[in-house]
Design a protein around this motif. Structure first.
Motif, mmCIF file in Angstrom:
data_model
loop_
_atom_site.group_PDB
_atom_site.id
_atom_site.type_symbol
_atom_site.label_atom_id
_atom_site.label_comp_id
_atom_site.label_asym_id
_atom_site.label_seq_id
_atom_site.Cartn_x
_atom_site.Cartn_y
_atom_site.Cartn_z
ATOM 1 N N UNK A 74 2.768 6.571 4.717
ATOM 2 C CA UNK A 74 2.757 5.329 3.962
ATOM 3 C C UNK A 74 2.163 5.540 2.571
ATOM 4 N N UNK A 75 2.858 5.098 1.527
ATOM 5 C CA UNK A 75 2.331 5.220 0.158
ATOM 6 C C UNK A 75 1.355 4.091 -0.151
ATOM 7 N N UNK A 427 9.774 3.129 -2.114
ATOM 8 C CA UNK A 427 8.659 3.378 -1.194
ATOM 9 C C UNK A 427 9.157 3.968 0.120
ATOM 10 N N UNK A 428 10.329 3.542 0.581
ATOM 11 C CA UNK A 428 10.905 4.123 1.798
ATOM 12 C C UNK A 428 11.248 5.589 1.586
ATOM 13 N N UNK A 429 11.776 5.908 0.411
ATOM 14 C CA UNK A 429 12.083 7.311 0.095
ATOM 15 C C UNK A 429 10.810 8.149 0.119
ATOM 16 N N UNK A 430 9.742 7.610 -0.441
ATOM 17 C CA UNK A 430 8.465 8.322 -0.412
ATOM 18 C C UNK A 430 7.947 8.446 1.023
ATOM 19 N N UNK A 431 8.064 7.378 1.793
ATOM 20 C CA UNK A 431 7.541 7.367 3.158
ATOM 21 C C UNK A 431 8.232 8.408 4.042
ATOM 22 N N UNK A 432 9.536 8.556 3.878
ATOM 23 C CA UNK A 432 10.294 9.459 4.751
ATOM 24 C C UNK A 432 10.670 10.773 4.072
ATOM 25 N N UNK A 433 9.957 11.160 3.015
ATOM 26 C CA UNK A 433 10.343 12.352 2.277
ATOM 27 C C UNK A 433 10.203 13.633 3.098
#
Length: 452
Positions: A74-75, A427-433
């Motif tokens: 989570x960011x 934020x989803x892209x960051x969360x699942x990177x």
């Protein structure tokens, strides 16, 4: 222990099911390479495989370590920053609006509704953040078709015309939906459509170009030419990034050159109006692009108001107050200029800089993604935000007056919700990177060989 048994034990330790496939392929490849190395030294296949598996280490320990790496993160820092900017922006808007009202302006905004919009937007952002963005991308084409159809029919059947432009759709409860703002959602969807065209040649290029047209056409249909230009530029940037990554079996230089020419198309109407259209159309264009007419007199009272507001400002503290040039109908479109007038130029620079820093952070996060789908979708969202804040800065400097929406710095329910949705995608892209798997496609050798 055999390879499959080892991999099964290892992947059981990984809680994120999305990451298991990629980890399985990676571990199996390592074991196979080491097995072949041992076989080249004279070992039998079975003995070499057991030795290679043994070299990998305890499957439970390795799986636990991989679980720590390959899991959603989570960011929280960015989420907290977005919430702070949201509350700060709304508070500053309320303060500036009250001061404008005290000076004789209108106070027509419903702040209760604004708070509801912000709460709904933050909830939407959180919901999208928790959704795996690759699931959104998997249905990108269908979502774009449904979105275009809904907006077109909504405009035709329930469109609300203001000043001759049907840019709004009437909703129950006296609400309206801003069509140009909703069209910005097509940028990350367009990026996902491009991702599905990977590994193709000119057919993929043609499809990519055709998918640009509906959004741009609809923006023209509702008379939002600035939105059409924003969409075109954003589409071209995303498309150019996909070409640069070698997604297609085409000469990369040729394709990038064509995209550069495409990005300059918004200048064509300007030249056309200059050369072939009546004088009044040229005057309307000058009104938008130039702060002065041929006699050195300002032809836009909104820009005159903004420049006078900045001229009365100090570096710190409240300046000389509102100018006597008249109040614009939408003073909160010039929030930064209002902050400069009541708190000082430094305060306006800090607020605008904080918003700009967030969107630059979005762009950096997107470009650093290993997963190319996340890279193009996130870059598309970041480009939209950066264009919007550039226009916002130009509005607040009295350079132009463009109708757009910038998160935290302008008012508008549709713009607020759409912006939070786009932020949720980033934020989803960051969360699942560290978990989103990369779809496999044949390598585009032709494009790479021709790219010099």
């Amino acid at each position: 222990m055999r390879t499959e048994e080892y991999i099964r034990t290892l992947t059981e330790q990984i809680r994120c099911k999305m990451a298991r496939g990629e980890v399985t392929d990676e571990i199996r490849t390592h074991i196979e390479e080491q097995t072949k190395a041992y076989m080249s030294e004279g070992m039998e296949r079975g003995e070499a495989e057991e030795a290679a598996v043994c070299d990998m280490g305890d499957p439970v320990e390795v799986g636990t370590e991989l679980d720590r790496i390959h899991r959603p993160q989570m960011p929280w820092g960015m989420i907290a920053f977005i919430i702070i900017l949201s509350v700060l922006g709304l508070g500053v808007q309320y303060f500036i609006q009250q001061r404008f009202v005290e000076s004789g302006g209108d106070g027509i905004l419903s702040w209760e509704r604004r708070i509801v919009y912000m709460a709904v937007g933050l909830a939407v952002m959180a919901g999208v953040c928790f959704i795996d963005y690759t699931r959104i991308a998997a249905r990108a084409r269908e979502m774009m078709v449904l979105l275009f159809a809904a907006l077109f029919l909504g405009s035709a059947l329930f469109g609300v015309k203001i000043n001759g432009a049907a840019r709004w759709i009437a909703l129950p409860g006296g609400l309206t939906l801003n069509i140009p703002m909703v069209l910005l959602l097509t940028v990350p969807l367009y990026a996902a459509v491009l991702y599905r065209c990977r590994g193709k040649s000119w057919t993929g290029i043609i499809k990519a170009v055709l998918w640009m047209l509906p959004g741009i056409f609809l923006a023209f249909y509702v008379c939002s030419f600035s939105t059409a230009a924003i969409l075109l530029f954003s589409y071209v940037v995303v498309f150019g990034l996909s070409v640069w990554q070698g997604w297609y079996f085409v000469p990369r230089k040729l394709c990038l050159g064509a995209l550069t020419v495409t990005a300059l198309l918004p200048a064509v109407p300007v030249v056309y109006v200059m050369l072939f259209r009546p004088l009044y159309q040229w005057e309307r264009l000058v009104y938008f692009l130039s702060p002065m007419d041929g006699w050195g007199k300002d032809i836009s009272y909104t820009r005159e108001f903004v420049r006078a507001l900045l001229g009365n400002s100090r570096f710190l503290g409240e300046g000389g107050g509102l100018p006597a040039s008249g109040m614009p109908e939408a003073p909160l479109n010039f929030l930064l200029a209002g902050v400069a007038a009541y708190f000082g130029l430094i305060a306006a620079v800090l607020l605008g800089g904080a918003v700009l820093a967030l969107f630059i952070r979005f762009l950096k996060i997107s470009l650093r993604q290993r997963n190319q789908l996340g890279m193009v979708m996130g870059t598309g969202c970041a480009v939209v935000f950066l264009i919007e804040i550039l226009l916002c800065f130009m509005n607040n400097m009295g350079i132009i007056y463009a109708e757009n929406y910038c998160p935290f710095l302008m008012n508008g329910g549709s713009g607020m919700v759409v912006s939070y949705l786009l932020m949720g995608i980033v934020l989803s892209i960051f969360r699942y990177q560290n978990t989103a798997p990369e779809r496999r496609y044949p390598e585009n050798r032709y494009a790479r060989e021709k790219a010099v």
